[in-house]
Scaffold this motif. Structure first.
Motif, PDB file in Angstrom:
ATOM      1  N   THR A  86       0.811  -1.212   0.000  1.00 16.73           N
ATOM      2  CA  THR A  86       0.000   0.000   0.000  1.00 16.73           C
ATOM      3  C   THR A  86       0.848   1.267   0.000  1.00 16.73           C
ATOM      4  O   THR A  86       0.427   2.298  -0.522  1.00 16.73           O
ATOM      5  CB  THR A  86      -0.924   0.006   1.235  1.00 16.73           C
ATOM      6  N   GLY A  87       2.045   1.198   0.578  1.00 14.91           N
ATOM      7  CA  GLY A  87       2.887   2.392   0.632  1.00 14.91           C
ATOM      8  C   GLY A  87       3.321   2.864  -0.737  1.00 14.91           C
ATOM      9  O   GLY A  87       3.353   4.069  -1.016  1.00 14.91           O
ATOM     10  N   GLU A  88       3.670   1.919  -1.607  1.00 10.26           N
ATOM     11  CA  GLU A  88       4.141   2.264  -2.951  1.00 10.26           C
ATOM     12  C   GLU A  88       3.102   1.949  -4.029  1.00 10.26           C
ATOM     13  O   GLU A  88       3.373   2.109  -5.210  1.00 10.26           O
ATOM     14  CB  GLU A  88       5.445   1.503  -3.237  1.00 10.26           C
ATOM     15  N   LYS A  89       1.921   1.470  -3.580  1.00  7.34           N
ATOM     16  CA  LYS A  89       0.803   1.154  -4.485  1.00  7.34           C
ATOM     17  C   LYS A  89       1.244   0.161  -5.566  1.00  7.34           C
ATOM     18  O   LYS A  89       1.060   0.389  -6.765  1.00  7.34           O
ATOM     19  CB  LYS A  89       0.226   2.424  -5.092  1.00  7.34           C
ATOM     20  N   ARG A  90       1.826  -0.947  -5.097  1.00  4.13           N
ATOM     21  CA  ARG A  90       2.336  -1.966  -6.015  1.00  4.13           C
ATOM     22  C   ARG A  90       1.849  -3.356  -5.628  1.00  4.13           C
ATOM     23  O   ARG A  90       1.501  -3.609  -4.465  1.00  4.13           O
ATOM     24  CB  ARG A  90       3.875  -1.967  -6.003  1.00  4.13           C
ATOM     25  N   MET A  91       1.874  -4.241  -6.611  1.00  3.20           N
ATOM     26  CA  MET A  91       1.663  -5.645  -6.336  1.00  3.20           C
ATOM     27  C   MET A  91       2.927  -6.226  -5.706  1.00  3.20           C
ATOM     28  O   MET A  91       3.973  -5.578  -5.690  1.00  3.20           O
ATOM     29  CB  MET A  91       1.328  -6.396  -7.640  1.00  3.20           C
TER      30      MET A  91
END
Length: 521
Positions: A86-91
């Protein structure tokens, strides 16, 4: 699939654990318990937790906690490509690098499994050509050495795995690693190399990592100063980077292999970051077997029954020790010299992942997260910090790793037993001593016991076993992060130091920075 992300202290089962009497190891430990309290970790690896301060009542509550926090469901969402970081909005897709997936995942328009498989095939083809002397150094000589230039996750995991397996299968190319920006590190490695027969693997996902690029320039400068006729330094380099980094556009390298932003550095050993040097050094077949063991452990981690899921059980017991028993440190002790650098890798894997004070939504948590990891191989560590573990006022759980057989079949007998037997006799003795202790009227010689231990064990340290061990700890970290409701997959604490270091180097310092800089620069 719908799940709820809830803080640990909202869990009913956690509240019950806080109210449950603590198990006493000395009262519980028995031969039946040692046989019963084991869980498969995949690829012949077994997790024995008989030495932990748990009983059937506590284990039932831990199972309830796993179900309540929906840990398996969250693992499945991770495998299916949900935005878990969630911090870097990545899988989070490191499992996909070893072929572990539930559904196809698409990122930036490409099937990620096909992407990882494609890069792996490129690496294997390149490694085979190097081994077959179809790819040569710039002066026409075959390569006999490979050096990885990288830092953090680009060094710790691949280095630990190479050292773990080089005795199992004689290296095709001898491997070395340059990580620290301290010039003594690079000088020490380079001093013994023949530049004409050395291949360098430059690893930087962003292509801008300060320490790594500095070390590359250091190597290139050394090669140029060697004044070797016909030597073209960059034709002794391959890069491992992202397809959009500045390194990817440089056609001077022998080749480039790609990684992506869905895999954090500390989880990248099974990607091109580890795959390139391990395939070159040990051979593609050994690396493929390593991936197979990791994949088996990943599959085992899908089991919702904690008694059949070693990574999940290990994670939950760790949460219990941290958040109920108030134990904030864990020692990881491999009784295998080959695994000498594995605890260092686990320090980054665990502490960089779960050293967080806010939850997935940025709200501060009111309970402890993460633990401090340290370790050295047995039996050396017995003559070092085990005094603290046995008799200090603070209690430190110990995770032992052991194997019935050595990697090299060249042992000897002395005083009635082989070296390998002596090694494992010490392991067994330490686990017993920590659990049951020894009563003595002389309090200086008294051992309270009640020091929790566990044992990850297998017949031998093989590529498959090493893969399973790596995946076990990666999945343990993941499950603990889900239990604490934190994001285990970013590392903002690393970024602040980089920012301030650049301010020092660019002379943009405030008074505090300048005062410290005056001491050192």
């Amino acid at each position: 699939m719908s799940v709820n992300y809830v803080n640990l202290d909202k869990s009913d089962n956690f509240k019950k654990l806080l109210e449950t009497p603590v198990c006493q190891i000395k009262e519980e430990l028995s031969s039946d318990r040692i046989k019963k309290y084991s869980a498969s970790a995949g690829a012949g690896l077994v997790y024995n937790f008989a030495g932990k301060k748990v009983n059937n009542t506590i284990l039932t509550l831990l199972q309830g906690l796993a179900d309540e926090q929906q840990l398996i469901e969250k693992y499945k969402l991770l495998l299916n490509g949900d935005v878990i970081n969630t911090g870097e909005k990545r899988m989070v897709l490191h499992h996909h690098t070893r072929g572990m997936k539930l559904d196809d995942v698409v990122s930036e328009g490409q099937d990620m499994t096909k992407f990882y498989d494609g890069e792996k095939k490129k690496i294997y083809d390149f490694a085979k050509k190097v081994h077959n002397k179809e790819i040569l150094g710039s002066t026409g000589k075959p390569f006999d050495t490979v050096v990885q230039v990288g830092i953090g996750g680009s060094d710790l995991g691949p280095r630990a795995i190479y050292l773990a397996l080089k005795n199992y299968n004689k290296p095709v190319l001898n491997a070395h690693f340059i990580a620290n920006v301290d010039p003594d590190d690079a000088n020490n490695v380079l001093s013994s190399l023949n530049f004409e027969t050395t291949l360098f693997v430059l690893v930087s996902k962003s292509g801008t990592t300060q320490e790594t690029l500095t070390n590359q320039k250091f190597v290139l400068n050394k090669m140029e100063k060697a004044n070797i006729s016909g030597l073209v330094p960059l034709k002794h380099f391959v890069s491992v980077t992202s397809a959009t980094s500045p390194l990817a556009a440089d056609t001077n390298y022998l080749s480039s292999f790609f990684i992506d932003n869905n895999i954090g550095g500390r989880f990248s050993s099974s990607s091109a970051v580890g795959g390139c040097i391990l395939s070159l050094a040990l051979g593609p077949e050994i690396f493929e077997r390593f991936l197979s063991g990791a994949r088996e452990a990943d599959k085992q981690a899908l089991n919702s029954n904690i008694f059949e899921n070693a990574a999940l059980l290990d994670a939950l017991i760790g949460v219990y020790e941290n958040n109920v028993l108030n134990m904030k440190n864990t020692a990881v002790i491999p009784y295998s010299e080959s695994m000498s650098r594995f605890p260092a890798h686990l320090q980054q894997l665990d502490m960089e992942s779960n050293g967080k004070s806010v939850n997935r939504f940025g709200d501060r948590v009111s309970y402890s997260t993460g633990v401090s990891i340290f370790g050295e191989p047995g039996t050396n560590s017995q003559h070092s910090f085990f005094q603290y573990i046995h008799q200090a006022t603070s209690i430190i759980p110990v995770q032992f790793i052991g194997f019935r057989k050595p990697q090299i079949d060249a042992d000897m007998e002395y005083q009635g037993s082989t070296s390998g037997k002596k090694l494992n006799a010490n392991l067994v003795a330490q686990m017993t001593a920590m659990g049951v202790g020894k009563d003595d009227e002389n309090k200086n010689k008294n051992f309270d016991g009640e020091r929790p231990t566990s044992l990850l064990h297998a017949d031998q340290l093989t590529p498959e076993t090493m893969g399973a061990i790596l995946a076990h700890f990666e999945n343990k970290v993941m499950f603990q992060g889900f239990t604490w409701n934190i994001n285990s997959f970013d590392q903002e604490g690393v970024q602040l130091g980089k920012l301030l270091a650049n301010k020092v180097l660019n002379n943009q310092m405030d008074d505090v920075l300048k005062s410290y800089a005056d001491l050192m620069i």
